[in-house]
Design a protein around this motif. Structure first.
Motif, PDB file in Angstrom:
ATOM      1  N   VAL A  17       0.925  -1.076  -0.004  1.00 33.81           N
ATOM      2  CA  VAL A  17      -0.163  -0.058  -0.066  1.00 33.81           C
ATOM      3  C   VAL A  17       0.692   1.401  -0.094  1.00 33.81           C
ATOM      4  O   VAL A  17       1.770   1.483   0.966  1.00 33.81           O
ATOM      5  N   GLY A  72       1.599   4.603  13.488  1.00 30.16           N
ATOM      6  CA  GLY A  72       1.058   3.798  11.993  1.00 30.16           C
ATOM      7  C   GLY A  72      -0.107   2.877  12.440  1.00 30.16           C
ATOM      8  O   GLY A  72      -0.632   2.891  13.784  1.00 30.16           O
ATOM      9  N   GLY A  73      -0.375   2.391  11.495  1.00 29.75           N
ATOM     10  CA  GLY A  73      -1.686   1.380  11.545  1.00 29.75           C
ATOM     11  C   GLY A  73      -1.370   0.137  12.529  1.00 29.75           C
ATOM     12  O   GLY A  73      -2.480  -0.262  13.579  1.00 29.75           O
ATOM     13  N   SER A  74      -0.334  -0.471  12.752  1.00 32.93           N
ATOM     14  CA  SER A  74       0.235  -1.201  13.512  1.00 32.93           C
ATOM     15  C   SER A  74      -0.359  -0.791  15.064  1.00 32.93           C
ATOM     16  O   SER A  74      -0.924  -1.560  15.780  1.00 32.93           O
ATOM     17  N   ASN A  82      -4.128  -0.463  15.756  1.00 32.97           N
ATOM     18  CA  ASN A  82      -4.746  -1.721  15.944  1.00 32.97           C
ATOM     19  C   ASN A  82      -4.621  -2.227  17.346  1.00 32.97           C
ATOM     20  O   ASN A  82      -5.516  -2.686  17.897  1.00 32.97           O
ATOM     21  N   HIS A 124      -4.418  -8.022   8.088  1.00 34.63           N
ATOM     22  CA  HIS A 124      -3.140  -7.739   8.222  1.00 34.63           C
ATOM     23  C   HIS A 124      -2.291  -8.503   9.221  1.00 34.63           C
ATOM     24  O   HIS A 124      -2.791  -8.695  10.496  1.00 34.63           O
ATOM     25  N   CYS A 166      -0.493  -7.415  11.267  1.00 34.68           N
ATOM     26  CA  CYS A 166      -0.267  -6.704  12.709  1.00 34.68           C
ATOM     27  C   CYS A 166      -1.560  -6.952  13.683  1.00 34.68           C
ATOM     28  O   CYS A 166      -1.492  -6.755  14.856  1.00 34.68           O
ATOM     29  N   GLY A 182     -10.747  -2.949   3.458  1.00 38.20           N
ATOM     30  CA  GLY A 182      -9.674  -3.043   2.659  1.00 38.20           C
ATOM     31  C   GLY A 182      -8.431  -3.731   2.884  1.00 38.20           C
ATOM     32  O   GLY A 182      -7.547  -3.336   3.567  1.00 38.20           O
ATOM     33  N   THR A 187      -4.705  -5.656   2.608  1.00 35.54           N
ATOM     34  CA  THR A 187      -3.490  -5.472   2.120  1.00 35.54           C
ATOM     35  C   THR A 187      -3.269  -6.379   0.780  1.00 35.54           C
ATOM     36  O   THR A 187      -2.759  -5.740  -0.027  1.00 35.54           O
ATOM     37  N   ASP A 215     -10.371  -2.443  10.825  1.00 39.95           N
ATOM     38  CA  ASP A 215      -9.010  -1.994  10.295  1.00 39.95           C
ATOM     39  C   ASP A 215      -9.026  -1.387   9.021  1.00 39.95           C
ATOM     40  O   ASP A 215      -9.136  -2.124   8.172  1.00 39.95           O
ATOM     41  N   ALA A 224      -6.741   0.700   7.886  1.00 39.54           N
ATOM     42  CA  ALA A 224      -5.597   1.438   7.880  1.00 39.54           C
ATOM     43  C   ALA A 224      -5.462   1.789   6.063  1.00 39.54           C
ATOM     44  O   ALA A 224      -5.230   3.139   5.898  1.00 39.54           O
ATOM     45  N   TYR A 225      -5.567   0.940   5.142  1.00 37.53           N
ATOM     46  CA  TYR A 225      -5.638   1.225   3.796  1.00 37.53           C
ATOM     47  C   TYR A 225      -7.083   1.949   3.424  1.00 37.53           C
ATOM     48  O   TYR A 225      -6.930   2.959   2.928  1.00 37.53           O
ATOM     49  N   ASP A 272      -4.516   5.140   8.510  1.00 42.56           N
ATOM     50  CA  ASP A 272      -3.247   5.463   8.353  1.00 42.56           C
ATOM     51  C   ASP A 272      -3.478   6.477   7.525  1.00 42.56           C
ATOM     52  O   ASP A 272      -3.153   6.503   6.297  1.00 42.56           O
ATOM     53  N   HIS A 299      -0.913   8.072   6.839  1.00 44.90           N
ATOM     54  CA  HIS A 299       0.463   7.922   5.991  1.00 44.90           C
ATOM     55  C   HIS A 299       0.322   7.014   4.711  1.00 44.90           C
ATOM     56  O   HIS A 299       1.138   6.689   3.884  1.00 44.90           O
ATOM     57  N   LYS A 300      -1.033   6.561   4.702  1.00 42.03           N
ATOM     58  CA  LYS A 300      -1.355   6.043   3.363  1.00 42.03           C
ATOM     59  C   LYS A 300      -2.299   6.828   2.542  1.00 42.03           C
ATOM     60  O   LYS A 300      -2.070   7.339   1.827  1.00 42.03           O
TER      61      LYS A 300
HETATM   62  C1  LIG Z   1      -0.729  -0.891   6.295  1.00 38.93           C
HETATM   63  C2  LIG Z   1      -1.581  -1.613   6.974  1.00 38.93           C
HETATM   64  C3  LIG Z   1      -1.724  -1.896   8.284  1.00 38.93           C
HETATM   65  C4  LIG Z   1      -0.534  -1.833   9.344  1.00 38.93           C
HETATM   66  O1  LIG Z   1      -0.128  -0.463   9.285  1.00 38.93           O
HETATM   67  P1  LIG Z   1       1.373   0.139   9.445  1.00 38.93           P
HETATM   68  O2  LIG Z   1       0.998   1.694   9.231  1.00 38.93           O
HETATM   69  O3  LIG Z   1       2.115  -0.261   8.512  1.00 38.93           O
HETATM   70  O4  LIG Z   1       1.911  -0.232  10.859  1.00 38.93           O
HETATM   71  C5  LIG Z   1      -2.634  -2.674   8.796  1.00 38.93           C
HETATM   72  N1  LIG Z   1      -3.772  -2.984   8.175  1.00 38.93           N
HETATM   73  C6  LIG Z   1      -3.706  -2.695   6.827  1.00 38.93           C
HETATM   74  C7  LIG Z   1      -4.904  -3.129   5.982  1.00 38.93           C
HETATM   75  C8  LIG Z   1      -3.017  -2.027   6.143  1.00 38.93           C
HETATM   76  O5  LIG Z   1      -2.756  -1.718   4.926  1.00 38.93           O
END
Ligand SMILES: *Cc1c(COP(=O)(O)O)cnc(C)c1O
Length: 484
Positions: free
Chosen positions: A99, A158-160, A163, A191, A193, A246, A248, A273, A275-276, A302, A304-305
């Motif tokens: 991503v 970040g997403g990790s 979560n 994911h 994480c 969404g 990964t 989750d 994140a994406y 996220d 940052h995404k």
């Molecule tokens: C990127 C991602 C994560 C992890 O997030 P980080 O910012 O890399 O820690 C978790 N879940 C999904 C679906 C992601 O795309």
């Protein structure tokens, strides 16, 4: 002549750790042209740099401890000429792997301000107005994604970590001391994480249920229902479902609305989750694709995404701010009193004490550009991916296994009569052939059926129609070479 001397910098200029303003201006003046040159070259840079650098790495590992200072120019030279290029070209337009991240320059401005003014935003008392800027940015995320009642949360790295904090909050609220009986449910496509965070949160692997997915890679509701019933019958305590908005792998969105209903009926915490995929809630006409997300108890997203920020900014949004506070709060005699529960207080609402002022890069970016620009960019990324997938699906041999739900799709190159192994080998060869051309960089995944999938994820703000065209051209040409 040494460029540093040219710019009038001498060793004496850095004699004191407290760098004088005119020296700092000149230092920044040395860095800026490098950055501009780097960014200007991104379009022509290989979509993935050469990361096979064992000798350079070994030589670099010998770097001695620096007793004396070095001129900045001498450091910038290898950094920009050698070390940065030996990497995935993550900020480039051809990065369609994993991503993609972002790297908006507005965030660089914010980081410059945040690190030079270096105020402490771990505790509310130390900088109430700056913490309020973070609280505002969180509220804007909730408002922008149409998530009423979820204005509170936490900016993470970040997403990790987002979560992770959600799982900890759910565990504390729903299990208390009954940790060992608690069961968490997530899909086989979740994911990494999620299971990692569960482990960190004290939920052992034998209490994590991996629910199978349907043909669209969404969590199977019937299987989830059965698993919850089986665990209840065994005397365990189902407490949390982590669904994906969404994934990964293929960009799949779980049936969020149905999962929300099931969680309500069963008294489970529903964490999404996103994140994406969460970013596509900013675009009103795409919101329907993520319907039900607004009913969640918590969401990881996220910036940052999906908001194109540089790496290092995730967000957690929660419905019950008290649950977040209860899981993370703590006091010590050397700390000021925590802020009232109605206020964001990062060290009381999350695991960190000292932290960077990460809210400023989000706040400043949203303020400088305005949300409408982000919406337009996200709409564009969705359209680019949709059009590309539709065109690919028309080509001989291309089997669109996972059409884009958001801006990510996955496919195989398959001929009639192929075995699974043959299709996997063909798809791998396609991916390698396309990556070897270095205009785009694609990464694969493998699904539960053992299928090797090529995938394209359009999310970089620098990826525009011309680069997606090049991606299609390379896929078409390499596929033609492979299948004749
Ligand atoms: C990127 C991602 C994560 C992890 O997030 P980080 O910012 O890399 O820690 C978790 N879940 C999904 C679906 C992601 O795309």
């Amino acid at each position: 002549m040494n460029p540093a001397t040219e710019l009038g910098l001498s060793a004496d200029d850095l004699a004191d750790l407290d760098v004088p303003p005119e020296v700092f201006t000149r230092l920044v003046g040395q860095v800026l042209p490098r950055i501009h040159e780097h960014l200007a070259a991104l379009a022509d840079a290989p979509a993935c740099g050469d990361v096979h650098v064992p000798e350079q790495r070994a030589a670099l590992a010998e770097e001695p401890i620096p007793e004396q200072g070095t001129a900045l120019q001498d450091l910038l030279e290898p950094l920009f000429a050698e070390w940065i290029p030996a990497s995935f070209t993550t900020p480039g337009p051809g990065y369609l792997a994993y991503v993609p991240g972002g790297g908006l320059l507005s965030s660089a401005l914010a980081d410059l301000i945040a690190t030079t003014t270096n105020r402490y935003t771990g505790v509310w008392q130390a900088a109430p107005l700056l913490v309020q800027l973070e609280a505002n940015a969180l509220r804007w995320l909730a408002e922008g994604m149409a998530l009423p009642g979820m204005e509170r949360g936490l900016l993470t790295t970040g997403g990790s970590m987002a979560n992770f904090s959600a799982i900890v909050a759910a565990r504390e609220q729903r299990l208390g001391e009954h940790l060992r009986e608690g069961v968490l449910y997530t899909s086989s496509q979740a994911h990494l994480c999620v299971t990692k965070s569960a482990r960190l949160a004290g939920i052992l692997p034998d209490r994590v249920r991996t629910i199978p997915v349907d043909a669209r890679y969404g969590l199977r509701l019937d299987a989830l229902r059965e698993a919850i019933a089986a665990d209840r019958a065994a005397g365990l305590r189902p407490f949390l479902v982590v669904s994906s908005a969404g994934t990964t792998n293929t960009g799949a969105v779980d049936p969020l609305d149905e999962i929300a209903s099931l969680c309500e009926a069963e008294g489970l915490w529903h964490h999404v989750d996103a994140a994406y995929g969460g970013c596509f809630r900013f675009v009103p006409e795409l919101r329907e694709r993520l319907a039900g997300m607004e009913r969640a108890d918590s969401i990881a997203f996220d910036p940052h995404k999906g908001l194109f920020l540089p790496y290092g900014t995730g967000a957690l949004l929660v419905r019950d701010a008290r649950a977040l506070r209860a899981a993370h709060a703590g006091t010590a005699s050397y700390l000021p009193d925590p802020a009232a529960e109605a206020l964001l207080d990062p060290a009381q609402d999350g695991p960190e004490l000292s932290r960077d002022f990460r809210g400023l890069r989000l706040w400043l970016s949203l303020k400088l550009f305005g949300l409408e620009r982000f919406r337009a960019a996200l709409r564009e990324k969705h359209e680019l991916a949709s059009r590309a997938a539709a065109q690919l699906a028309e080509l001989p041999g291309f089997d669109m296994i996972a059409p884009p739900q958001l801006s990510l799709f996955a496919f195989q190159l398959r001929l009639d009569g192929d075995s699974l192994e043959q299709t996997n080998a063909r798809t791998r060869a396609l991916l390698e052939g396309v990556n070897a051309r270095r205009r785009v960089y694609l990464t694969p995944c493998t699904d539960d059926a053992g299928r090797f999938l090529a995938r394209v994820c359009v999310l970089s703000f620098r990826t525009r129609a011309d680069r997606v065209e090049e991606c299609l051209r390379d896929l078409r040409e390499v596929a033609a070479e492979l299948i004749g």
